[in-house]
Structures are given as C-alpha cells and as structure tokens.
Design an enzyme around this catalytic site. Structure first.
Site, PDB file in Angstrom:
ATOM      1  N   THR A 178       0.848  -1.183   0.000  1.00  0.00           N
ATOM      2  CA  THR A 178       0.000   0.000   0.000  1.00  0.00           C
ATOM      3  C   THR A 178       0.892   1.244   0.000  1.00  0.00           C
ATOM      4  O   THR A 178       1.987   1.233   0.554  1.00  0.00           O
ATOM      5  CB  THR A 178      -0.937   0.007   1.219  1.00  0.00           C
ATOM      6  N   THR A 227       3.842   2.772   2.471  1.00  0.00           N
ATOM      7  CA  THR A 227       4.628   1.610   2.906  1.00  0.00           C
ATOM      8  C   THR A 227       5.463   1.076   1.753  1.00  0.00           C
ATOM      9  O   THR A 227       6.662   0.804   1.924  1.00  0.00           O
ATOM     10  CB  THR A 227       3.709   0.497   3.459  1.00  0.00           C
ATOM     11  N   SER A 243      -2.871   4.297  -0.832  1.00  0.00           N
ATOM     12  CA  SER A 243      -2.668   4.166   0.612  1.00  0.00           C
ATOM     13  C   SER A 243      -3.873   3.425   1.191  1.00  0.00           C
ATOM     14  O   SER A 243      -4.956   3.415   0.597  1.00  0.00           O
ATOM     15  CB  SER A 243      -2.504   5.534   1.265  1.00  0.00           C
ATOM     16  N   GLY A 244      -3.670   2.820   2.354  1.00  0.00           N
ATOM     17  CA  GLY A 244      -4.735   2.032   2.975  1.00  0.00           C
ATOM     18  C   GLY A 244      -6.047   2.777   3.129  1.00  0.00           C
ATOM     19  O   GLY A 244      -7.090   2.305   2.657  1.00  0.00           O
ATOM     20  N   HIS A 274     -10.025   3.672   8.881  1.00  0.00           N
ATOM     21  CA  HIS A 274     -10.427   2.716   7.836  1.00  0.00           C
ATOM     22  C   HIS A 274     -10.476   1.292   8.393  1.00  0.00           C
ATOM     23  O   HIS A 274     -10.261   0.331   7.674  1.00  0.00           O
ATOM     24  CB  HIS A 274      -9.489   2.817   6.627  1.00  0.00           C
ATOM     25  N   ASP A 326     -12.058  -1.536   6.440  1.00  0.00           N
ATOM     26  CA  ASP A 326     -11.238  -2.039   5.329  1.00  0.00           C
ATOM     27  C   ASP A 326     -10.201  -3.037   5.821  1.00  0.00           C
ATOM     28  O   ASP A 326      -9.909  -4.034   5.157  1.00  0.00           O
ATOM     29  CB  ASP A 326     -10.531  -0.890   4.607  1.00  0.00           C
TER      30      ASP A 326
END
Length: 125
Positions: free
Chosen positions: A38, A41, A58-59, A91, A94
């Site tokens: 992601t 990272t 991104s997440g 999130h 998710d």
C-alpha cells in the site's frame, strides 16, 4: 520453473519504521518475491531495501481493498501486515475486510515481525 510468489507489505503509520527494518533484515529473502504494498509503505520499503515494490493506493484511500481484490484474484500469495493494535484506524472496516478475505482464500497473513519471519522461513513456503 516455479513462478515467483507475490508478497504484499502493509503497515500502519506507527509500524512503518518497523516494516522497513524488517524488510532490510530480510532483503535477500525478499528478492525471491514480487513485492507489492500500500502507498507510503511500498515507497518506504523500496527506499530502505532498494528492491522494487509495486505500490497501490494508501490504505485509507482504498489500498487495503486493492490488496484484498488481488488476493481474491489469486494474485497475492502472502501478506505481511504490521497493524497497530493500540490505535483505532479510521479505515478499520477495510482492515477487517482484508483480514477476512485473506482467511477466505487461505492466504497466510503475518501481523507481527516474528510471524513474518516464521512465514518467510517456513519449509511450506
């Protein structure tokens, strides 16, 4: 010839330094994988190790869902997800969906450095 397995790398903000250090310590082993991750990272691990890491969003912006979709498509074989259990994440649904889809498709997911080390050194790999 066996194709390279794909390993997804994910870390919450409080764990980004930890995943970079883990990746540096395991760079030789990680060379044997196609690496994805992601957003931030992926960029940090690539910078820390010099290994190519394909970055998704991104997440919080959908990256966790993109990784989950790739798992469902059979395109991700392993996941290292260093999540921060002491802080709530905006999130969080998710994150739970990613953990659920990995379980549904029987994709190993390590949530700690020790778990990631065990996964990388397993004879079942």
């Amino acid at each position: 010839m066996e194709k390279k397995k794909t390993l997804a790398l994910i870390a919450h903000d409080g764990k980004k330094q930890e995943i970079c250090q883990w990746a540096k310590n395991n760079a030789e082993r990680l060379r044997n994988f196609n690496l994805v991750g992601t957003g931030h990272t992926a960029a940090l691990v690539e910078e820390a190790t010099g290994l190519p890491v394909k970055g998704y969003l991104s997440g919080p912006l959908g990256g966790d869902q993109q990784i989950g979709a790739r798992i469902a498509e059979g395109k991700i074989d392993l996941v290292v997800f260093l999540w921060d259990p002491l802080h709530t994440q905006p999130h969080d649904p998710d994150v739970k969906a990613l953990l659920r889809i990995a379980a549904v498709y029987d994709v190993p997911i390590a949530t700690t450095r020790r778990g990631a080390d065990l996964m990388l050194t397993s004879p079942l790999l």
